[in-house]
Enzyme design. Structure first.
Site, mmCIF file in Angstrom:
data_model
loop_
_atom_site.group_PDB
_atom_site.id
_atom_site.type_symbol
_atom_site.label_atom_id
_atom_site.label_comp_id
_atom_site.label_asym_id
_atom_site.label_seq_id
_atom_site.Cartn_x
_atom_site.Cartn_y
_atom_site.Cartn_z
ATOM 1 N N HIS A 17 46.023 30.283 36.141
ATOM 2 C CA HIS A 17 47.349 29.617 35.685
ATOM 3 C C HIS A 17 47.285 29.278 34.188
ATOM 4 O O HIS A 17 48.211 29.113 33.618
ATOM 5 C CB HIS A 17 47.723 28.616 36.512
ATOM 6 C CG HIS A 17 48.582 29.071 38.068
ATOM 7 N ND1 HIS A 17 49.630 28.692 38.137
ATOM 8 C CD2 HIS A 17 47.743 29.898 38.862
ATOM 9 C CE1 HIS A 17 49.725 29.213 39.513
ATOM 10 N NE2 HIS A 17 48.873 29.960 39.954
ATOM 11 N N ASP A 104 53.863 24.319 34.770
ATOM 12 C CA ASP A 104 53.955 25.483 35.706
ATOM 13 C C ASP A 104 54.788 25.219 36.815
ATOM 14 O O ASP A 104 54.846 24.141 37.321
ATOM 15 C CB ASP A 104 52.518 25.468 36.150
ATOM 16 C CG ASP A 104 51.711 26.529 36.991
ATOM 17 O OD1 ASP A 104 52.532 26.790 38.072
ATOM 18 O OD2 ASP A 104 50.817 27.166 36.601
ATOM 19 N N HIS A 137 64.263 34.582 47.559
ATOM 20 C CA HIS A 137 65.143 34.957 48.948
ATOM 21 C C HIS A 137 64.465 34.408 50.062
ATOM 22 O O HIS A 137 65.415 33.816 50.768
ATOM 23 C CB HIS A 137 65.209 36.476 49.020
ATOM 24 C CG HIS A 137 66.311 37.057 48.305
ATOM 25 N ND1 HIS A 137 66.021 37.560 46.736
ATOM 26 C CD2 HIS A 137 67.510 37.641 48.130
ATOM 27 C CE1 HIS A 137 66.882 38.123 45.966
ATOM 28 N NE2 HIS A 137 67.940 38.077 47.112
ATOM 29 N N SER A 266 38.520 34.980 40.630
ATOM 30 C CA SER A 266 37.962 33.814 40.808
ATOM 31 C C SER A 266 38.166 33.189 42.266
ATOM 32 O O SER A 266 37.258 32.287 42.562
ATOM 33 C CB SER A 266 38.301 32.899 39.477
ATOM 34 O OG SER A 266 39.681 32.525 39.917
ATOM 35 N N CYS A 319 32.237 38.177 33.848
ATOM 36 C CA CYS A 319 32.176 38.917 32.685
ATOM 37 C C CYS A 319 33.368 38.522 31.970
ATOM 38 O O CYS A 319 34.259 38.308 32.399
ATOM 39 C CB CYS A 319 31.880 40.371 33.093
ATOM 40 S SG CYS A 319 33.543 41.224 33.326
ATOM 41 N N GLN A 321 36.312 39.749 30.730
ATOM 42 C CA GLN A 321 37.126 41.033 31.743
ATOM 43 C C GLN A 321 37.924 41.601 30.555
ATOM 44 O O GLN A 321 37.939 43.052 30.652
ATOM 45 C CB GLN A 321 37.996 40.216 32.572
ATOM 46 C CG GLN A 321 38.856 41.471 33.350
ATOM 47 C CD GLN A 321 39.530 41.176 34.401
ATOM 48 O OE1 GLN A 321 38.633 40.992 35.488
ATOM 49 N NE2 GLN A 321 40.789 41.047 34.684
ATOM 50 N N SER A 341 45.324 39.809 36.053
ATOM 51 C CA SER A 341 44.269 41.077 35.857
ATOM 52 C C SER A 341 45.175 42.492 35.870
ATOM 53 O O SER A 341 44.822 43.538 35.193
ATOM 54 C CB SER A 341 43.445 41.252 37.250
ATOM 55 O OG SER A 341 42.263 40.417 37.220
ATOM 56 N N GLU A 344 46.579 42.934 32.385
ATOM 57 C CA GLU A 344 45.608 43.181 31.510
ATOM 58 C C GLU A 344 45.068 44.531 31.381
ATOM 59 O O GLU A 344 44.906 44.988 30.533
ATOM 60 C CB GLU A 344 44.099 42.232 31.856
ATOM 61 C CG GLU A 344 44.117 40.805 31.363
ATOM 62 C CD GLU A 344 43.261 39.830 32.030
ATOM 63 O OE1 GLU A 344 43.217 38.710 31.391
ATOM 64 O OE2 GLU A 344 42.129 40.405 32.426
ATOM 65 N N ASP A 360 50.215 37.078 46.135
ATOM 66 C CA ASP A 360 51.143 37.898 45.529
ATOM 67 C C ASP A 360 50.614 39.288 45.395
ATOM 68 O O ASP A 360 51.138 40.241 45.050
ATOM 69 C CB ASP A 360 51.773 37.382 44.342
ATOM 70 C CG ASP A 360 50.497 37.143 43.091
ATOM 71 O OD1 ASP A 360 49.421 37.146 43.522
ATOM 72 O OD2 ASP A 360 50.913 37.336 41.843
ATOM 73 N N GLN A 361 49.218 39.611 45.566
ATOM 74 C CA GLN A 361 48.519 40.958 45.341
ATOM 75 C C GLN A 361 49.234 41.806 46.167
ATOM 76 O O GLN A 361 49.087 43.155 45.611
ATOM 77 C CB GLN A 361 47.122 40.544 45.643
ATOM 78 C CG GLN A 361 46.420 39.582 44.821
ATOM 79 C CD GLN A 361 45.261 38.924 45.159
ATOM 80 O OE1 GLN A 361 44.597 39.400 46.156
ATOM 81 N NE2 GLN A 361 44.782 37.876 44.673
#
Length: 442
Positions: A17, A104, A137, A266, A319, A321, A341, A344, A360-361
């Site tokens: 975030h 946020d 919704h 993470s 790493c 990223q 990610s 990116e 949310d993935q």
């Protein structure tokens, strides 16, 4: 001399975030705003040198505190709403009183704190607009526990395509937090979203017909996109220490497009069986791979796995990223599909093998595979596990198959559009300029 308008920016204090809101702050500074970033005591030591101005407030945390998630959130809200009010009071009597608090969206109460002290507030959403629409919704009682659901300008969503919190039984705390983001959204005069117009064109248009939404992403260091912000090479925060030299030197020895980069963020924790299947899927693919395995996860790897794959595999605890994704040796990104990610990878033109875990993935994975067509989603077996055979097949499809070539082409097209959005005159760039101009004249 005209005074620069001053704004306060307050990210929720976890890595995923903080990074996007820091990048947004750098863009605002480059357009002539005075920006003060608020950090809390628990993460302030992790901030790196930056052109931004930081101020720390208390979040009531003490070293060694063992709290449940509920206790932590209650303590955070209690302490931070008080220390935030005190900070705004102090800032109001300074030489540069703030005009606005960007906060946020996970902290909707921050709007009330600011408004009570005569400062306006604007939420910053760190998730996709598609996810925003789903939560909105759900907040209004459209429950999504059914085989599929149709929402404005979105593909049909199955039960495995909606954010995981919506499938939790009972009233879970994470779901409550997700839905609360929309508790006072109608009161905001500005709403910032970390996405770009062309990526979610129809969904953004629908949101903009309801609220004053402005897309300002992708919020990625400028060096990887438009290169207009000097020295903007990294986010400026690392809660984890990346193994920079090890990763880059190893990648330099590999052929173009030959390496799978695997990382699950993470917060994600994979079960032992899942970890074993993933390890063997990577091994059986016959590709070289760079895998981020946190220290706490290492014990879940199969016995002798690191030794057996030393020729082809590199294991690191964390790493850099962006540097990795931008490296010519990377052929695909095996990802949990966190929104940062995902953005990116899209911005750097890297196809994905999508293995979503929670929050949310699953929705991001749906768009990766079926809407943007830049990746393939791993199918789970009846136990909810991705088998080694399925993982190997997905990797081969992206790295070697005909569909993989199409995904690579699509990925490079999204990369162009991401750069276009933040470059001079692009949709995100224009939205930021409009905001800055209005603030200067308010």
């Amino acid at each position: 001399m005209e005074r620069k308008p001053h704004i306060l920016v307050f990210p929720y204090p976890i890595q995923g975030h903080i990074n996007p809101i820091l990048q947004f702050s750098k863009r605002l500074t480059s357009k002539g705003l005075r920006v003060t970033v608020i950090t809390t005591t628990s993460i302030s030591k992790s901030m790196q040198e930056s052109s931004l101005n930081f101020v720390t407030i208390s979040d009531g945390s003490k070293q060694g505190d063992k709290e449940t998630m509920y206790e932590e959130l209650e303590r955070f809200k209690l302490f931070v709403s008080e220390s935030l009010a005190e900070l705004i009071e102090r800032q109001k009597s300074s030489k540069h009183p703030p005009k606005l608090l960007v906060y946020d969206s996970a902290m909707p109460w921050a709007l009330n704190v600011a408004r009570q002290l005569g400062v306006d507030g604007a939420p910053f959403f760190t998730q996709s607009c598609a996810v925003n629409v789903i939560y909105h919704h759900a907040h209004h009682g459209v429950f999504l526990q059914r085989p599929s659901v149709s929402l404005p300008y979105m593909p049909s969503l199955g039960v495995n395509d909606v954010p995981s919190f919506l499938n939790d039984t009972g009233s879970s705390l994470p779901l409550k937090i997700a839905l609360n983001q929309f508790s006072n959204i109608h009161e905001a005069n500005w709403i910032f979203c970390n996405t770009f117009d062309k990526l979610e064109h129809e969904v953004v248009n629908w949101m903009a017909s309801q609220w004053p939404v402005k897309t300002i992403g992708p919020t990625i260091p400028s060096i990887y996109l438009d290169k207009r912000l000097e020295d903007d090479k990294e986010y400026g925060l690392n809660l984890f220490k990346p193994n920079v030299d090890t990763c880059m030197k190893w990648l330099d020895t590999k052929e173009i497009g030959s390496v799978i980069y695997a990382s699950f963020g993470s917060l994600t924790t994979l079960g032992e069986e899942h970890m074993e299947e993933l390890a063997l899927g990577l091994k059986n693919s016959s590709c070289s791979f760079l895998w981020v395995v946190r220290e706490s996860e290492e014990k879940k790897l199969p016995d002798n796995f690191i030794e057996e794959t030393t020729e082809r595999g590199l294991f690191v605890t964390w790493c850099p990223q962006l540097d990795v994704l931008a490296h010519k040796a990377i052929g695909c990104f095996m990802t949990h599909c966190g929104w940062n990610s995902t953005l990116e990878a899209l911005s750097l033109g890297v196809p994905m093998v999508a293995m979503p875990q929670w929050t949310d993935q699953p929705t991001n994975a749906k768009f990766i595979a079926d809407v943007w067509k830049v990746g393939i989603r791993v199918k789970l077996n009846e136990k909810g596990i991705a088998t080694r055979e399925e993982i190997e097949m997905c990797i081969r499809e992206v790295m070697e198959g005909e569909r993989g070539k199409e995904m690579k082409k699509n990925s490079l097209r999204w990369k162009e559009l991401a750069i276009e959005a933040v470059d001079k005159g692009g949709s995100s760039d224009k939205n930021i300029e409009v905001f800055v101009a209005k603030l200067a004249h308010s």
